[in-house]
Scaffold this motif. Structure first.
Motif, short mmCIF file in Angstrom:
data_model
loop_
_atom_site.label_atom_id
_atom_site.label_comp_id
_atom_site.label_asym_id
_atom_site.label_seq_id
_atom_site.Cartn_x
_atom_site.Cartn_y
_atom_site.Cartn_z
N ASP A 149 0.82 -1.16 -0.14
CA ASP A 149 -0.01 0.12 0.02
C ASP A 149 0.82 1.28 -0.03
OD1 ASP A 149 -2.29 -1.72 0.19
OD2 ASP A 149 -2.29 -1.79 2.39
N GLY A 150 0.27 2.43 -0.09
CA GLY A 150 0.86 3.67 -0.06
C GLY A 150 0.72 4.28 -1.52
N ARG A 151 1.50 5.44 -1.60
CA ARG A 151 1.50 5.80 -2.83
C ARG A 151 2.23 5.28 -3.97
NH1 ARG A 151 6.67 10.18 -1.90
NH2 ARG A 151 7.41 10.17 -3.86
N SER A 152 1.55 5.31 -5.10
CA SER A 152 1.85 4.61 -6.16
C SER A 152 3.24 5.09 -6.83
CB SER A 152 0.81 4.80 -7.62
OG SER A 152 -0.48 4.32 -7.00
N ILE A 153 4.01 4.09 -7.10
CA ILE A 153 5.41 4.56 -7.80
C ILE A 153 5.27 4.43 -9.33
CG2 ILE A 153 7.75 3.72 -8.27
CD1 ILE A 153 7.44 2.50 -5.45
N LEU A 154 4.57 3.55 -10.06
CA LEU A 154 4.21 3.73 -11.19
C LEU A 154 3.00 4.55 -11.75
CD1 LEU A 154 5.77 0.64 -11.40
CD2 LEU A 154 4.90 0.62 -13.74
N PRO A 155 2.75 5.31 -12.78
CA PRO A 155 1.51 6.03 -13.16
C PRO A 155 0.33 5.12 -13.10
CG PRO A 155 3.35 6.81 -14.59
CD PRO A 155 3.75 5.39 -13.97
N THR A 156 -0.67 5.73 -12.47
CA THR A 156 -1.83 4.70 -12.60
C THR A 156 -2.65 4.67 -14.04
OG1 THR A 156 -3.03 6.78 -11.43
CG2 THR A 156 -2.19 5.15 -10.19
N ASP A 157 -2.70 6.04 -14.77
CA ASP A 157 -3.33 6.19 -15.86
C ASP A 157 -2.60 5.08 -16.89
OD1 ASP A 157 -2.97 7.47 -18.85
OD2 ASP A 157 -4.90 7.77 -17.92
N PRO A 158 -3.23 4.22 -17.58
CA PRO A 158 -2.80 3.33 -18.59
C PRO A 158 -1.71 3.80 -19.53
CG PRO A 158 -5.09 2.75 -18.13
CD PRO A 158 -4.87 4.25 -17.54
N TYR A 159 -2.23 4.67 -20.21
CA TYR A 159 -1.20 5.41 -21.22
C TYR A 159 0.08 6.18 -20.64
CZ TYR A 159 0.59 8.38 -24.97
OH TYR A 159 1.33 8.77 -25.89
N VAL A 160 -0.18 6.78 -19.49
CA VAL A 160 1.04 7.41 -19.00
C VAL A 160 1.91 6.29 -18.47
CG1 VAL A 160 1.73 9.06 -16.91
CG2 VAL A 160 -0.29 9.51 -18.23
N ARG A 161 1.27 5.37 -17.83
CA ARG A 161 2.03 3.95 -17.38
C ARG A 161 2.81 3.41 -18.57
NH1 ARG A 161 0.61 1.02 -12.62
NH2 ARG A 161 1.59 -1.06 -12.71
N ALA A 162 2.15 3.40 -19.68
CA ALA A 162 3.05 2.67 -20.87
C ALA A 162 4.14 3.46 -21.34
CB ALA A 162 1.88 2.56 -21.88
N THR A 163 3.88 4.87 -21.43
CA THR A 163 4.94 5.79 -21.88
C THR A 163 5.82 5.60 -20.92
OG1 THR A 163 3.30 7.18 -22.76
CG2 THR A 163 5.57 8.32 -22.13
N ALA A 164 5.68 5.64 -19.48
CA ALA A 164 6.90 5.57 -18.59
C ALA A 164 7.69 4.39 -18.59
CB ALA A 164 6.34 5.55 -17.14
N ARG A 165 6.91 3.19 -18.95
CA ARG A 165 7.59 2.09 -19.15
C ARG A 165 8.51 2.20 -20.39
NH1 ARG A 165 2.93 -2.33 -17.69
NH2 ARG A 165 3.37 -2.60 -15.79
N PHE A 166 7.93 2.65 -21.60
CA PHE A 166 8.82 2.83 -22.81
C PHE A 166 10.22 3.47 -22.54
CE2 PHE A 166 10.24 5.61 -26.10
CZ PHE A 166 10.43 4.69 -27.05
N TRP A 167 10.15 4.70 -21.75
CA TRP A 167 11.32 5.40 -21.45
C TRP A 167 12.09 4.71 -20.43
CZ3 TRP A 167 13.10 8.50 -24.81
CH2 TRP A 167 12.15 9.11 -25.53
N ALA A 168 11.66 4.12 -19.62
CA ALA A 168 12.31 3.17 -18.69
C ALA A 168 13.56 2.06 -19.40
CB ALA A 168 11.45 2.69 -17.54
#
Length: 234
Positions: free
Chosen positions: A81-100
């Motif tokens: 639990d606690g604050r999310s590390i990865l973005p919760t929005d699916p598109y933003v999350r996918a974009t973050a994974r791409f750049w990672a």
């Protein structure tokens, strides 16, 4: 939620990949046991739990190992639990994974190549690769931050951890070779971000001084030189 007795992290103080995991666990407020590994003399536990790569970090949860820092970050984010590390929005999350993945596949081997290079020509090529990659990450920051201080918005998130874990090594590269990977002229957005990240509570808790990275790089060079001498003397 798992307690302290359930979590153990095999790590190395100067590993940016280990720092990522430490930062994520701290952000979640999770207690864990930390075991420092000597990668010049790897423990039987490390070899047993990560037989494929034989590297840190390895997070051991209830006796089960999870390997590779990006995988561990997602695991920690989903488990606790606690604050999310990865973005919760699916598109933003996918974009973050791409750049990672870009940082992991392009930027990481480039700057590590600067440190590991044995010849000046090889190092010069890695410098070009590093500077080209960091300029792409500058563009990524503009896209992902939406004018905020961090990739993750107004607080540190997934991409901040992924890239920020390298900053003390970037400083080590500057001290060793005079190269500024992030600078105010070519990557002004990342320069401002790096200052914010470095001053954050999250970073100060786990990120070592650049001197530690310089010392470890010198140790790697000494070991490589010794190995070369041993081979040439056979």
């Amino acid at each position: 939620m798992a307690g302290k007795e359930d979590l153990k992290l095999l790590g190395l103080q100067v590993s940016p990949f280990v720092i990522r995991v430490c930062m994520a666990l701290n952000m979640k407020g999770v207690s864990y046991d930390y075991v420092e590994e000597d990668l010049f003399n790897k423990s039987e536990l490390l070899l047993k739990l990560n037989p494929v790569h034989k590297k840190v970090p390895v997070l051991i949860h209830n006796g089960k190992p999870i390997c590779e820092s990006l995988v561990i970050l997602q695991y920690v984010d989903e488990l606790f639990d606690g604050r999310s590390i990865l973005p919760t929005d699916p598109y933003v999350r996918a974009t973050a994974r791409f750049w990672a993945a870009y940082i992991e596949d392009k930027l990481c081997p480039a700057w590590m190549g600067i440190v590991k290079a044995k010849a000046e020509e090889e190092r010069a090529e890695k410098v070009k690769e590093t500077l080209a990659a960091i300029e792409h990450v500058e563009v990524a920051f503009a896209q992902c931050s939406n004018g905020n201080a961090f990739f993750g918005g107004d607080s540190i998130g997934y991409l901040d951890i992924v890239l920020g874990s390298f900053l003390f090594w970037f400083e080590a590269v500057r001290r060793m070779y005079g190269l500024e990977i992030i600078n105010t002229s070519k990557t002004p957005l990342l320069a401002a971000w790096a200052e914010q990240f470095g001053g954050s509570v999250e970073a100060k808790k786990v990120v070592p001084e650049a001197d530690k990275a310089v010392q470890y790089a010198n140790k790697l060079h000494a070991a490589a030189t010794l190995a070369t001498e041993l081979v040439s003397s056979q």
